[in-house]
Every structure is written in structure tokens, then in C-alpha cells.
Motif scaffolding. Structure first.
Motif, PDB file in Angstrom:
ATOM      1  N   LEU A   1     -50.045  20.076   9.841  1.00 25.92           N
ATOM      2  CA  LEU A   1     -49.461  19.782  11.238  1.00 25.92           C
ATOM      3  C   LEU A   1     -49.291  18.431  11.680  1.00 25.92           C
ATOM      4  CD1 LEU A   1     -51.314  23.145  13.248  1.00 25.92           C
ATOM      5  CD2 LEU A   1     -49.009  22.685  12.106  1.00 25.92           C
ATOM      6  N   ARG A   2     -50.386  17.634  10.945  1.00 21.35           N
ATOM      7  CA  ARG A   2     -50.247  16.096  11.386  1.00 21.35           C
ATOM      8  C   ARG A   2     -49.037  15.656  10.841  1.00 21.35           C
ATOM      9  NH1 ARG A   2     -55.689  12.644  10.944  1.00 21.35           N
ATOM     10  NH2 ARG A   2     -56.245  14.299  12.755  1.00 21.35           N
ATOM     11  N   THR A   3     -48.909  15.983   9.733  1.00 23.16           N
ATOM     12  CA  THR A   3     -47.814  15.256   8.920  1.00 23.16           C
ATOM     13  C   THR A   3     -46.285  15.688   9.487  1.00 23.16           C
ATOM     14  OG1 THR A   3     -49.225  15.215   6.952  1.00 23.16           O
ATOM     15  CG2 THR A   3     -46.782  15.065   6.725  1.00 23.16           C
ATOM     16  N   LEU A   4     -46.449  17.079   9.911  1.00 21.26           N
ATOM     17  CA  LEU A   4     -45.195  17.778  10.465  1.00 21.26           C
ATOM     18  C   LEU A   4     -44.833  17.004  11.776  1.00 21.26           C
ATOM     19  CD1 LEU A   4     -43.176  20.050  10.363  1.00 21.26           C
ATOM     20  CD2 LEU A   4     -44.877  21.718  11.413  1.00 21.26           C
ATOM     21  N   GLY A   5     -45.923  16.754  12.665  1.00 24.53           N
ATOM     22  CA  GLY A   5     -45.925  16.136  13.888  1.00 24.53           C
ATOM     23  C   GLY A   5     -45.327  14.856  13.564  1.00 24.53           C
TER      24      GLY A   5
ATOM     25  N   ILE B   1     -38.408  25.342  11.558  1.00 19.95           N
ATOM     26  CA  ILE B   1     -39.627  24.766  12.287  1.00 19.95           C
ATOM     27  C   ILE B   1     -39.127  23.392  13.035  1.00 19.95           C
ATOM     28  CG2 ILE B   1     -41.749  23.971  12.090  1.00 19.95           C
ATOM     29  CD1 ILE B   1     -42.074  26.433  10.068  1.00 19.95           C
ATOM     30  N   LEU B   2     -38.691  22.570  11.865  1.00 19.73           N
ATOM     31  CA  LEU B   2     -38.288  21.212  12.420  1.00 19.73           C
ATOM     32  C   LEU B   2     -37.379  21.057  13.579  1.00 19.73           C
ATOM     33  CD1 LEU B   2     -37.812  19.401   9.226  1.00 19.73           C
ATOM     34  CD2 LEU B   2     -39.365  18.791  10.776  1.00 19.73           C
ATOM     35  N   THR B   3     -36.444  22.103  13.549  1.00 18.68           N
ATOM     36  CA  THR B   3     -35.321  22.156  14.645  1.00 18.68           C
ATOM     37  C   THR B   3     -35.966  22.325  16.005  1.00 18.68           C
ATOM     38  OG1 THR B   3     -33.685  22.654  13.005  1.00 18.68           O
ATOM     39  CG2 THR B   3     -33.137  23.023  15.423  1.00 18.68           C
ATOM     40  N   VAL B   4     -36.860  23.548  15.903  1.00 20.56           N
ATOM     41  CA  VAL B   4     -37.414  23.913  17.218  1.00 20.56           C
ATOM     42  C   VAL B   4     -38.544  22.644  17.770  1.00 20.56           C
ATOM     43  CG1 VAL B   4     -38.956  25.680  18.443  1.00 20.56           C
ATOM     44  CG2 VAL B   4     -37.194  26.346  16.740  1.00 20.56           C
ATOM     45  N   LEU B   5     -39.130  22.214  16.755  1.00 15.43           N
ATOM     46  CA  LEU B   5     -40.098  20.997  17.439  1.00 15.43           C
ATOM     47  C   LEU B   5     -39.366  19.811  17.916  1.00 15.43           C
ATOM     48  CD1 LEU B   5     -42.863  21.574  14.622  1.00 15.43           C
ATOM     49  CD2 LEU B   5     -43.013  22.141  16.941  1.00 15.43           C
ATOM     50  N   VAL B   6     -38.202  19.473  17.184  1.00 11.66           N
ATOM     51  CA  VAL B   6     -37.537  18.205  17.660  1.00 11.66           C
ATOM     52  C   VAL B   6     -36.855  18.527  19.036  1.00 11.66           C
ATOM     53  CG1 VAL B   6     -35.549  17.040  17.166  1.00 11.66           C
ATOM     54  CG2 VAL B   6     -37.044  17.495  15.256  1.00 11.66           C
ATOM     55  N   ALA B   7     -36.542  19.890  19.007  1.00  6.86           N
ATOM     56  CA  ALA B   7     -35.872  20.193  20.490  1.00  6.86           C
ATOM     57  C   ALA B   7     -36.848  20.033  21.572  1.00  6.86           C
ATOM     58  CB  ALA B   7     -35.410  21.467  20.313  1.00  6.86           C
ATOM     59  N   GLN B   8     -38.147  20.578  21.150  1.00 10.72           N
ATOM     60  CA  GLN B   8     -39.063  20.524  22.333  1.00 10.72           C
ATOM     61  C   GLN B   8     -39.489  18.951  22.523  1.00 10.72           C
ATOM     62  OE1 GLN B   8     -42.630  22.631  20.511  1.00 10.72           O
ATOM     63  NE2 GLN B   8     -42.083  24.507  21.799  1.00 10.72           N
TER      64      GLN B   8
END
Length: 294
Positions: free
Chosen positions: A106-110, A241-248
């Protein structure tokens, strides 16, 4: 090992041997409940088998099943009925998608989300038909969020785009194999311009070693294709997952942009009732007055 371990660990090994496919789908807690054991005991059993934990054991188990399976599919036998084929492949796909959660840090994803959301421009590159499809899918999603993003299939243009990158920019490289020389060159060029490289690939590949941010995903080998459906599924799941997190991270501007795109498609989309299907001569499709079409 089975004959030389305590009864609690033997129960875990028996559960694995009885239904190895099910183990791939289960969490620590589910396997512990089914084997009437505990999560710490499962961890110790995995270490006894030579693995750091359940995730590493599952990856090795999936690989073993892939290599030992039929040439049709790692879980399907040649004599299976249609119902069995549907059930086995659906379960395999579900387990593959569920496994994405256990592989992502999750840290890398963030860090990847932050870099993408803040980048003045994003270039997305892929090697091969599958990776190119993933690249264009991710580009379309990021573009709809209002971000400056381009996907490049031509190897020469990948390098040209990389040479036009600037500090703060991002290049996202998508490839399951992770060793295409031209793609690696594009990543090297972009990094030399000060851009950050985000890699979606297997761990241990040449691309993974070059990445500033590595989103590593491992999948079992496919029985038919060099890059099979498991690679498609994990990459598409990560892209979502990336798309939703970037949108947030982008926030209200992204939501407003998405609503605008949706409303435009509803008003003017080619598949709406207000737009008849088009013919090659540009005259549209003539409606048959005797046929009531919705």
C-alpha cells in the motif's frame, strides 16, 4: 514432511493436499478455520516448507499446479465436462483477482498514485499486444480524469516521447515479461530527463530493476499463451485500482470531468437512440416501416 510434524500442522498439510486449488483462493483465516488450526501455525508450516509466508507459498503452489496441469488450462483436464470447465476457470479467475490484494504494497501504491496525480504529463508504454491494450486502457481512464496522458505503441515514438519528458513527469511501463530492449530504452531515456518510472511487471525483471516505483505482480504461467489470462486480469485489476485512487487524489475536478464525459456520451453517443447506425456510404441505416424497432 507430513509424517514428522505435530497433528495440528498435519491437518494443514492434509487440507492443502486434498484441494490445492481451494488453498489458492483462501485467506490465512479461512485456511486456519478449515484445518481447525490457527494463523500462527499456518505461518510456521509455510516456513517449514521453506517459504517466508502464505503468500510466497501460494505463488509457488500456483506455479507447481501450472507446470503439472493439462495443456488446456492448469486446472482443467481434457475429460472435464462443460460445467466443470466453467466452474474451474471461473474459480481460477476469481482467485487470481483476489491475489492482487495480497501482492500490492500500500505504501508503494500510494507513491505511484501521488506521482501520477501530480505529474504535468504521463506517458504510458507497453510491449506486445497485451501490454499495448493495457496501456491504451489506462490512458483513456487517466485522460477522462482530466490528466495529460498519452499511450505509445510504436517503439520509436516511445523513445521520442521519453526524450520529451521533464522533471516531475511520469512514464508508466506495462509488460508482464519485463525485458523488451526498446521499452527499457524508453524508460532509461525518460528517467534521464528527470521523469519517474512506474513499472507494472513481475518482480526481478530488467524493467523492475529500473523502476523508481515498482508495482510488482506475479502470476502462474499459462498453459497455452506466453502471456495468458491471469496476466490480463491482474493488470486490469491494478489499473482499476490506480484509476480510482488517482481520482480520489485529484478530487472534485476529476468527479466533475467524469460526469461531463458521461453526460456527453448520453447526449451524443453513437449508441444512443438519437443516432441511427451509420453505413459505409454515410447515409445512415434506413428504417423498415414494417418493423417496430426499439
Amino acid at each position: 514432511m507430513r509424517a514428522h510434524v505435530p497433528a495440528t500442522r498435519r491437518a494443514i498439510l492434509d487440507s492443502i493436499l486434498e484441494d490445492p486449488d481451494r488453498v489458492l483462493e483462501e485467506s490465512f483465516e479461512q485456511l486456519a478455520e478449515r484445518s481447525r488450526s490457527s494463523v500462527p501455525t499456518i505461518m510456521r508450516t509455510c516456513r517449514d516448507l521453506g517459504f517466508a509466508g502464505l503468500r510466497e507459498f501460494k505463488l509457488a503452489l500456483a506455479q507447481a499446479l501450472a507446470l503439472g496441469g493439462s495443456p488446456l488450462h492448469r486446472r482443467v483436464n481434457i475429460e472435464d465436462s462443460a460445467a466443470q470447465v466453467v466452474d474451474k476457470i471461473a474459480r481460477s479467475a476469481a482467485a487470481t483477482v483476489a491475489g492482487v490484494r495480497n501482492q500490492l504494497d500500500l505504501r508503494t501504491l500510494g507513491a505511484a498514485v501521488q506521482a501520477i496525480a501530480a505529474a504535468p504529463h504521463i506517458d504510458i508504454v507497453g510491449a506486445g499486444n497485451t501490454s499495448w491494450f493495457m496501456a491504451t486502457d489506462l490512458q483513456a481512464r487517466l485522460f477522462r480524469l482530466g490528466l495529460s496522458a498519452a499511450a505509445w505503441a510504436d517503439y520509436h515514438l516511445q523513445q521520442v516521447a521519453a526524450g520529451a519528458q521533464k522533471p516531475g513527469g511520469v512514464v508508466i511501463a506495462i509488460t508482464h515479461v519485463g525485458g523488451m530492449p526498446s521499452l527499457l530504452d524508453a524508460v532509461d531515456i525518460a528517467r534521464a530527463q528527470g521523469a519517474r518510472a512506474i513499472a507494472i511487471t513481475r518482480p526481478g525483471t530488467p524493467l523492475a530493476e529500473r523502476a523508481d516505483i515498482l508495482l510488482a505482480l506475479s502470476v502462474p504461467d499459462d498453459a497455452v499463451m506466453h502471456v495468458g489470462i491471469d496476466a490480463y486480469l491482474v493488470h486490469l485489476t491494478l489499473i482499476e485500482i490506480l484509476t480510482v485512487l488517482v481520482a480520489q487524489r485529484v478530487g472534485k475536478p476529476a468527479v466533475k470531468r467524469l460526469r461531463g464525459v458521461r453526460e456527453a456520451l448520453q447526449r451524443h453517443g453513437i449508441d444512443t437512440r438519437t443516432h441511427p447506425l451509420q453505413s459505409w456510404d454515410g447515409g445512415g441505416v434506413k428504417r423498415d416501416a414494417n418493423v417496430d424497432r426499439p
